[in-house]
Enzyme design. Sequence first.
Site, short mmCIF file in Angstrom:
data_model
loop_
_atom_site.label_atom_id
_atom_site.label_comp_id
_atom_site.label_asym_id
_atom_site.label_seq_id
_atom_site.Cartn_x
_atom_site.Cartn_y
_atom_site.Cartn_z
N LYS A 188 0.85 -1.22 0.00
CA LYS A 188 0.00 0.00 0.00
C LYS A 188 0.87 1.25 0.00
CE LYS A 188 -1.81 1.58 4.05
NZ LYS A 188 -1.49 2.98 4.35
N ASN A 189 1.89 1.25 0.89
CA ASN A 189 2.67 2.47 1.08
C ASN A 189 3.72 2.70 0.01
OD1 ASN A 189 1.05 2.93 3.23
ND2 ASN A 189 2.56 2.37 4.78
N CYS A 243 -5.75 12.25 12.31
CA CYS A 243 -6.60 11.05 12.31
C CYS A 243 -6.42 10.42 13.69
CB CYS A 243 -6.18 10.11 11.21
SG CYS A 243 -4.53 9.50 11.41
N ARG A 255 -0.92 14.41 12.63
CA ARG A 255 -0.47 14.27 11.23
C ARG A 255 -0.29 15.62 10.52
NH1 ARG A 255 -1.90 8.94 9.81
NH2 ARG A 255 -0.16 8.99 8.37
N ASP A 268 4.11 0.77 12.15
CA ASP A 268 2.91 0.10 11.62
C ASP A 268 2.76 -1.33 12.11
OD1 ASP A 268 3.11 1.73 8.36
OD2 ASP A 268 2.47 2.43 10.32
N ARG A 317 -8.62 -1.02 4.25
CA ARG A 317 -7.86 0.09 3.65
C ARG A 317 -6.46 -0.39 3.26
NH1 ARG A 317 -8.29 5.98 6.20
NH2 ARG A 317 -6.77 6.17 4.52
C1 EPZ Z 1 3.75 7.06 6.27
O1 EPZ Z 1 2.90 8.06 6.82
C2 EPZ Z 1 2.90 5.81 6.15
N1 EPZ Z 1 1.78 6.06 5.26
C3 EPZ Z 1 2.38 5.42 7.53
O2 EPZ Z 1 1.65 4.20 7.39
C4 EPZ Z 1 3.58 5.16 8.45
O3 EPZ Z 1 3.11 4.85 9.74
C5 EPZ Z 1 4.44 6.44 8.50
O4 EPZ Z 1 4.85 6.80 7.16
C6 EPZ Z 1 5.70 6.24 9.34
O5 EPZ Z 1 6.45 5.18 8.81
C7 EPZ Z 1 1.97 6.01 3.92
O6 EPZ Z 1 3.08 5.78 3.45
C8 EPZ Z 1 0.77 6.22 3.06
P1 EPZ Z 1 5.56 10.55 8.42
P2 EPZ Z 1 3.39 9.61 6.85
O7 EPZ Z 1 5.42 11.79 7.65
O8 EPZ Z 1 4.20 9.90 5.64
C9 EPZ Z 1 5.42 13.94 11.68
C10 EPZ Z 1 -0.15 2.73 7.68
O9 EPZ Z 1 -0.64 2.20 8.68
N2 EPZ Z 1 5.28 14.91 10.58
O10 EPZ Z 1 6.81 9.74 8.26
O11 EPZ Z 1 2.20 10.46 7.11
C11 EPZ Z 1 4.18 13.04 11.86
O12 EPZ Z 1 3.21 13.70 12.62
C12 EPZ Z 1 0.25 4.18 7.72
O13 EPZ Z 1 0.08 2.14 6.59
C13 EPZ Z 1 5.38 16.28 10.88
O14 EPZ Z 1 5.57 16.68 12.03
O15 EPZ Z 1 4.32 9.59 8.12
C14 EPZ Z 1 4.75 11.83 12.55
O16 EPZ Z 1 4.83 12.09 13.94
C15 EPZ Z 1 -0.06 4.85 9.05
N3 EPZ Z 1 5.25 17.17 9.87
C16 EPZ Z 1 6.17 11.71 11.99
O17 EPZ Z 1 6.46 12.99 11.38
C17 EPZ Z 1 5.04 16.78 8.58
O18 EPZ Z 1 4.93 17.66 7.69
C18 EPZ Z 1 6.32 10.65 10.91
O19 EPZ Z 1 5.30 10.87 9.96
C19 EPZ Z 1 4.95 15.40 8.29
C20 EPZ Z 1 5.08 14.48 9.32
#
Ligand code: EPZ
Length: 431
Positions: A22-23, A116, A121, A305, A397
């Site tokens: 998915k990711n 969410c 996020r 995850d 999902r």
């Molecule tokens: C990706 O989400 C994955 N989703 C998530 O999988 C996964 O848990 C996550 O990466 C971490 O590995 C997809 O790839 C579609 P991040 P993403 O930006 O990109 C903070 C699942 O279950 N942050 O790496 O949204 C954020 O709040 C899903 O398959 C900021 O502060 O994750 C978090 O604490 C859930 N500012 C941390 O960084 C930003 O602009 C990591 O988030 C962006 C993120």
Amino acid sequence: MKNIRIRGGRPLDGTVHIQGSKNAALPMMAAAVLHRGTTVLRGCPKITDVFFMEKILEKMGAKTSWKGSSLYLDCSSLENTDIPDQYACRMRCSVILLGALLGRFGRGAIAPPGGCVIGDRPVDLHLDLLKTMGTHIEKEQGSLKAYTPSLRGSVFRFGKQSVGATEHGMIAAVLAEGTTCLENCAREPEISWLAEFLNNMGASVTGAGTKRIQIRGVKALHDSVFEVPPDRIVAGTYICAAAATRGKIRIENPPLTELSAFLGVYSKMGGQYDSVGGKLIADGSRAWGPVTRLETDVYPGFPTDLQSPVMAVLSLARGKSHIRENIFEDRFRVAEDLVRMGAHIRINGRDAYIDGAQRLRGCRVRAQELRGGAALILAGLAAEGETTVEGLGFVERGYEHIQEDICSLGGEVVVEGSLPVNSNEEDTVKR
Ligand code: EPZ
């Protein structure tokens, strides 16, 4: 409400083929917008998030179709640069479409993706990056409107490692003027797969998988076909199912090199595994050990995850375990339902303390988000009696055919009910 009913207490034993990731697929779908032509994703998972992204692309003017598990994206007539709310607001990762629209059209608009259930996020890193590349972003009537006379190659250092923001930067830079250098990048496997996908389209990306990625802007891209890699989180989930039921599973197409941190924890629990001829055999018959301290981290650390699925397994360990969730601020929601099934879990902020129970008992529980829902299914497979997990829509999902997969592993599961139209049974985003 779509539910899954599980008769538990039997060790799993069988073979499973892992779906496309998915990711990995979602950013590739967003990146297809860059190209005024056709992009084919082979082995694309047929999951709700992919269907959401497909709907968004269609609303923007792309033509999409499926041939078996191959998704055809023809973006040649895509003209609408306003990302439609009704799907985008339910799927955070749609924000990276902005970078693709800016690269191709110099403009784009999206409803600001909210938080969410697993956390706030934010997208500040995404927007700061686009501004550095010469984009003007205004908030108008609840929409983020972005415009650039031309995206220019820049040097940008992420304040923290973010998978989505790294992917966003890579996509935005593909057609930009000059070279972009991204620093402090996320190193998840999905980043490397996206780089390979972009280069297969004619882009010029180097350094993916390290903290420093360079993208040399190109004038145009070309039609391409790409195989979506197997989903490492789904593979880890099924290995957790073997551990929870003390069973033994065989995975035909394991993403072995991407599971090291997880397999290290699985071994600590007493899980055994062997790789034979590219297949993975996971024997969970002795996976009853506790894990005194498990911390989630950015790759190559333990993946957030798989935190909930492992929590379900540790609920039955012979001893005390401690999980610290370092990535998302609210990713322990599943604990309340595991406790209803007889688990002994205490949550204190980002720390979960688990005292392994002798047994779990089946009951009616409700999924609140994707990976927590999967964890409840694992708990149901291990519990005595029957468990009904409400809210299967959340799980669908990210898991393409979890019922069929569990049945092929010898589990007894039945899906009941259906998703009503406009069901909110997904991770609807709080605005
Ligand atoms: C990706 O989400 C994955 N989703 C998530 O999988 C996964 O848990 C996550 O990466 C971490 O590995 C997809 O790839 C579609 P991040 P993403 O930006 O990109 C903070 C699942 O279950 N942050 O790496 O949204 C954020 O709040 C899903 O398959 C900021 O502060 O994750 C978090 O604490 C859930 N500012 C941390 O960084 C930003 O602009 C990591 O988030 C962006 C993120």
